[in-house]
Scaffold this active site. Structure first.
Site, PDB file in Angstrom:
ATOM      1  N   SER A  76      36.109  27.391  68.615  1.00 35.69           N
ATOM      2  CA  SER A  76      35.526  26.214  69.263  1.00 35.69           C
ATOM      3  C   SER A  76      34.030  26.440  69.327  1.00 35.69           C
ATOM      4  O   SER A  76      33.554  27.569  69.223  1.00 35.69           O
ATOM      5  CB  SER A  76      36.120  25.991  70.656  1.00 35.69           C
ATOM      6  OG  SER A  76      36.027  27.163  71.453  1.00 35.69           O
ATOM      7  N   GLU A 112      30.120  25.247  71.135  1.00 33.98           N
ATOM      8  CA  GLU A 112      29.373  24.583  72.201  1.00 33.98           C
ATOM      9  C   GLU A 112      28.051  24.057  71.651  1.00 33.98           C
ATOM     10  O   GLU A 112      27.333  24.756  70.944  1.00 33.98           O
ATOM     11  CB  GLU A 112      29.100  25.548  73.349  1.00 33.98           C
ATOM     12  CG  GLU A 112      28.304  24.896  74.492  1.00 33.98           C
ATOM     13  CD  GLU A 112      28.095  25.827  75.657  1.00 33.98           C
ATOM     14  OE1 GLU A 112      29.107  26.139  76.325  1.00 33.98           O
ATOM     15  OE2 GLU A 112      26.955  26.242  75.897  1.00 33.98           O
ATOM     16  N   ASP A 124      23.880  25.387  87.505  1.00 33.59           N
ATOM     17  CA  ASP A 124      22.678  26.085  87.961  1.00 33.59           C
ATOM     18  C   ASP A 124      21.786  25.142  88.750  1.00 33.59           C
ATOM     19  O   ASP A 124      21.690  23.958  88.437  1.00 33.59           O
ATOM     20  CB  ASP A 124      21.881  26.621  86.767  1.00 33.59           C
ATOM     21  CG  ASP A 124      22.659  27.676  85.992  1.00 33.59           C
ATOM     22  OD1 ASP A 124      23.394  28.449  86.647  1.00 33.59           O
ATOM     23  OD2 ASP A 124      22.541  27.719  84.756  1.00 33.59           O
ATOM     24  N   PHE A 160      17.939  35.313  77.850  1.00 42.85           N
ATOM     25  CA  PHE A 160      19.169  34.658  78.297  1.00 42.85           C
ATOM     26  C   PHE A 160      20.107  35.691  78.913  1.00 42.85           C
ATOM     27  O   PHE A 160      20.687  35.476  79.987  1.00 42.85           O
ATOM     28  CB  PHE A 160      19.818  33.959  77.102  1.00 42.85           C
ATOM     29  CG  PHE A 160      20.966  33.066  77.432  1.00 42.85           C
ATOM     30  CD1 PHE A 160      21.243  32.681  78.733  1.00 42.85           C
ATOM     31  CD2 PHE A 160      21.785  32.581  76.415  1.00 42.85           C
ATOM     32  CE1 PHE A 160      22.304  31.840  79.039  1.00 42.85           C
ATOM     33  CE2 PHE A 160      22.858  31.752  76.711  1.00 42.85           C
ATOM     34  CZ  PHE A 160      23.113  31.392  78.014  1.00 42.85           C
ATOM     35  N   HIS A 196      35.005  31.280  71.110  1.00 41.52           N
ATOM     36  CA  HIS A 196      34.172  30.128  71.488  1.00 41.52           C
ATOM     37  C   HIS A 196      32.712  30.484  71.200  1.00 41.52           C
ATOM     38  O   HIS A 196      32.164  31.418  71.801  1.00 41.52           O
ATOM     39  CB  HIS A 196      34.357  29.814  72.972  1.00 41.52           C
ATOM     40  CG  HIS A 196      33.619  28.596  73.439  1.00 41.52           C
ATOM     41  ND1 HIS A 196      33.917  27.323  72.991  1.00 41.52           N
ATOM     42  CD2 HIS A 196      32.579  28.449  74.317  1.00 41.52           C
ATOM     43  CE1 HIS A 196      33.107  26.444  73.586  1.00 41.52           C
ATOM     44  NE2 HIS A 196      32.287  27.114  74.373  1.00 41.52           N
TER      45      HIS A 196
END
Length: 286
Positions: free
Chosen positions: A5, A7, A99, A208, A257
């Site tokens: 999958s 994102e 967030d 990140f 993912h």
């Protein structure tokens, strides 16, 4: 062979819109079980996310999962968005606390909003309309007191009605395996899918990782320093990501993912290296 999958994040200008569609066209032939579209920090891309989800669902033929958060919205507003998704045929949701807006410090729930992800998940589950996915943290979340707190919170989200967990990215397969074993010991029986970040930009990935609490192994620092000097960062990134995914598959992982950052080339190359080849061709739309 694992299922995959992907994102995406919603475009904020015309150029980004073209990049999103190029990303979809590049990765859709790999036959993902779903694709997801994120929210920005503080819910800043809420409307853009809704538009991107609706467009992808209508034009791509892919199963689309919409991110939904608790930030800066009342309960009724949030559930109205979910209802709009359902009416449009989008019944997969990634439910997150979200967030806080940048510069505002710790998360503060809206006075009339959901206080945390569990409340949101419970409300979504009560509608009976959605497949609900949630976040999980193989490395300790920056706000968690300890690793067990992350596992306890994930169990609470599954118990509230979530069907699957998608993890934050990590750098070593053993990180995921330790987390998976600890979750099983805690009685979590829902699928836990590892989140994979092909490193398009090492400096950005490092920032990140530091922000979300992902532990950075020392070997990656020296490896990317050398690769940047030699102009071989894409080659290194593809090799590292492919090896990570291979180790996960050998350890029994059935789904992966990918966090694409709307830059699909490395994700595509990793999938090809794993033997995940084009299955379908996405039709062009006017």
């Amino acid at each position: 062979m694992p299922e995959v999958s992907f994102e995406f994040f919603p475009p904020q200008n015309l150029e980004a819109s073209f990049r999103l569609w190029d990303t979809v066209q590049t990765l859709a032939p790999l036959g993902p079980r779903f694709v997801s579209v994120t929210y920005g920090a503080g819910g800043t891309t809420r409307d853009l996310t809704r538009e991107a989800v609706a467009t992808l669902h209508k034009s791509s033929g892919l199963k689309v999962a919409a991110h939904l958060t608790c930030v800066n919205a009342t309960r009724s507003e949030t559930l109205a968005i979910a209802d709009d998704f359902a009416k449009a045929g989008v019944t997969d949701i990634v439910a997150l606390r979200g967030d806080p807006p940048k510069g505002t410090g710790a998360f503060q729930p809206h006075p009339e909003g959901f206080s945390d992800a569990c409340e949101l998940i419970t409300a979504l589950a009560e509608t009976g309309q959605f497949t609900i996915r949630v976040g999980a943290y193989p490395d300790i979340h920056p706000e968690a007191a300890n690793p067990q707190a992350d596992i306890d919170w994930l169990k609470a989200k599954i118990d509230a009605g979530a069907h699957e967990a998608l993890t934050q990215f990590f750098f070593e397969a053993d990180t995921f395996f330790r987390f998976r074993d600890a979750c099983a010991k805690a009685g979590i029986d829902a699928p836990i899918t590892p989140g994979i970040l092909p490193i398009e930009n090492w400096k950005g990935a490092r920032r990140f990782a530091e922000r979300c609490g992902a532990r950075i192994p020392d070997w990656t620092l020296s490896a990317f320093e050398t690769a940047e000097r030699d102009g071989r960062t894409d080659l290194l990134a593809t090799a590292i990501c492919t090896e990570l995914c291979s180790d996960l598959i050998e350890g029994g992982v059935e789904n992966l993912h990918f966090y694409t950052l709307n830059r699909p080339e490395l994700t595509r190359d990793v999938c090809h290296a794993l033997g995940i080849v084009p299955q379908v061709q996405l039709e062009n739309v006017a």
